[in-house]
Write a protein that holds these residues in place. Structure first.
Motif, PDB file in Angstrom:
ATOM      1  N   SER A  33      62.600 -60.357 -19.015  1.00  0.00           N
ATOM      2  CA  SER A  33      61.342 -60.267 -18.279  1.00  0.00           C
ATOM      3  C   SER A  33      60.157 -60.536 -19.188  1.00  0.00           C
ATOM      4  CB  SER A  33      61.215 -58.881 -17.640  1.00  0.00           C
ATOM      5  OG  SER A  33      59.959 -58.727 -17.030  1.00  0.00           O
TER       6      SER A  33
ATOM      7  N   TRP B 130      60.085 -64.220 -19.890  1.00  0.00           N
ATOM      8  CA  TRP B 130      59.596 -64.963 -18.735  1.00  0.00           C
ATOM      9  C   TRP B 130      58.074 -64.862 -18.612  1.00  0.00           C
ATOM     10  CZ3 TRP B 130      56.926 -63.319 -14.364  1.00  0.00           C
ATOM     11  CH2 TRP B 130      56.796 -64.277 -13.346  1.00  0.00           C
ATOM     12  N   ARG B 131      57.515 -63.652 -18.828  1.00  0.00           N
ATOM     13  CA  ARG B 131      56.070 -63.471 -18.732  1.00  0.00           C
ATOM     14  C   ARG B 131      55.343 -64.287 -19.796  1.00  0.00           C
ATOM     15  NH1 ARG B 131      56.975 -57.846 -18.459  1.00  0.00           N
ATOM     16  NH2 ARG B 131      55.727 -57.525 -20.330  1.00  0.00           N
ATOM     17  N   GLU B 132      55.874 -64.263 -21.013  1.00  0.00           N
ATOM     18  CA  GLU B 132      55.224 -65.017 -22.089  1.00  0.00           C
ATOM     19  C   GLU B 132      55.275 -66.519 -21.819  1.00  0.00           C
ATOM     20  OE1 GLU B 132      57.267 -63.767 -25.570  1.00  0.00           O
ATOM     21  OE2 GLU B 132      56.109 -61.895 -25.783  1.00  0.00           O
TER      22      GLU B 132
ATOM     23  N   HIS C  35      55.481 -67.928 -18.854  1.00  0.00           N
ATOM     24  CA  HIS C  35      54.609 -68.196 -17.717  1.00  0.00           C
ATOM     25  C   HIS C  35      53.146 -68.220 -18.142  1.00  0.00           C
ATOM     26  CE1 HIS C  35      53.634 -68.459 -13.497  1.00  0.00           C
ATOM     27  NE2 HIS C  35      52.828 -67.407 -13.584  1.00  0.00           N
TER      28      HIS C  35
END
Length: 353
Positions: free
Chosen positions: A334, A337-339, A341
């Protein structure tokens, strides 16, 4: 202008803006009658929980120490301020002035206890500190439950036996009635007062974190031995963070006490359940993430109330939300994925320019 601002300043302004925007939206909903009385009654507790989460994050997130005594400081602030307001409600008839003085008394009382507990307890680390601070919270709660205080023409009377042992005159008034607590505290807490106290808490914590003292506190968190080697007074800065956190919890206690007609010290509101719940807000919002603490406290407080009609399933849904938030904030995939995005969004933004 926003480009020239420091990243921390911009982040702090966004946090303040979120709180102010939430206040404006809620006020519009209340004025138009679009908000239920149940949700309206939750506004002050939401502010209280947000203050508690932000203040505990100062110790857990930035100092790096596990404290489970926040409910004890909440209890100290609540009962000291309620005691003051109950004694002076006939003398100080101006509600805002009385509430302001109660805030000072609650914060100072909690800070004093923070210093008293912090001096010996902060010599410990990890689980040992958590156990000592948890014990402090339980001691304070149990002490309040065996305390009777009354007031008559001869002054104050104290007892740890029962109300009859106060031996008051016929004109006497019981202020703290043992397990029954304090009844009749002036209802001075409002949503506006809660928002102002939350903004004050944010201002204090963010400025401390971004100051020279804050950098020293985070240096202690990262490596205590290295911090000592460059001349940082570890005891001083640990006690500073712990005391400020306790004082802010005392402010939340004042807000809590003046929102209830009867203030009692039970396991749910001033015991280990409360301390664990505040820690959950901090962990799920992100350790060291002030904005995340506020969001987590609001979401996790509102969900059980919003799902009250689904009595058979509301705690199941609550548990699922807890798990989802934990995975979103802490799972490696997660975070990756955030980084990725965020990096993609920044690239698109540069291409558009």
């Amino acid at each position: 202008m926003l480009k020239k601002m420091k990243k921390t300043t911009k982040s702090n302004l966004i946090t303040y803006g979120m709180v102010i925007a939430a206040f404006v939206i809620v006020q519009v909903l209340i004025s138009t009658g679009s908000m239920s009385s149940l949700m309206e009654g939750l506004m002050v507790p939401l502010c209280m929980y947000a203050i508690l989460a932000v203040s505990l994050n100062l110790v857990v997130g930035f100092l790096g120490e596990l404290s489970l005594g926040h409910a004890g400081f909440l209890c100290v602030g609540a009962f000291s301020s309620a005691f003051f307001s109950k004694c002076t409600q006939d003398v100080i008839t101006v509600g805002p002035l009385r509430f302001f003085l109660a805030l000072l008394i609650g914060a100072v009382s909690a800070a004093v206890f923070g210093i008293i507990i912090g001096i010996p307890a902060l010599r410990l680390k990890g689980d040992y500190l958590a156990i000592v601070t948890l014990a402090f919270g339980e001691i304070i709660k149990n002490l309040v439950n065996v305390l009777w205080i009354g007031k008559d023409s001869n002054g104050f009377h104290f007892s740890m036996k029962d109300v009859m042992s106060l031996n008051m005159e016929p004109d006497g008034m019981v202020i703290i009635n043992g397990p029954q607590g304090i009844t009749g505290t002036p209802p001075d807490s409002t949503f506006l007062a809660g928002i102002l106290l939350l903004l004050l808490t944010l201002f204090i914590v963010t400025n401390l974190v971004n100051s020279r003292e804050g950098r020293a506190i985070m240096a202690i968190r990262d490596n205590r031995i290295a911090a000592e080697s460059v001349g940082i007074n570890v005891t001083k800065y640990k006690l500073m963070a712990f005391t400020i956190s306790a004082a802010l919890a005392g402010l939340a206690g004042v807000l809590y006490a003046h929102n209830l007609s009867t203030l009692t010290a039970t396991t749910n509101n001033f015991g280990y359940n409360m301390s664990i719940m505040i820690l959950v807000f901090v962990v799920l919002g992100g350790i060291g993430n002030i904005r995340g603490s506020i969001i987590a406290s609001v979401i996790l407080t509102m969900i059980p109330e919003m799902l009250r009609e689904l009595s058979d399933y509301r705690m199941l849904i609550y548990a699922i939300v807890l798990i989802v938030m934990m995975l979103f904030n802490w799972a490696p995939k997660s975070i990756e994925w955030r980084e990725r995005h965020l990096a993609f969004l920044k690239t698109r933004k540069k291409e558009v320019k």
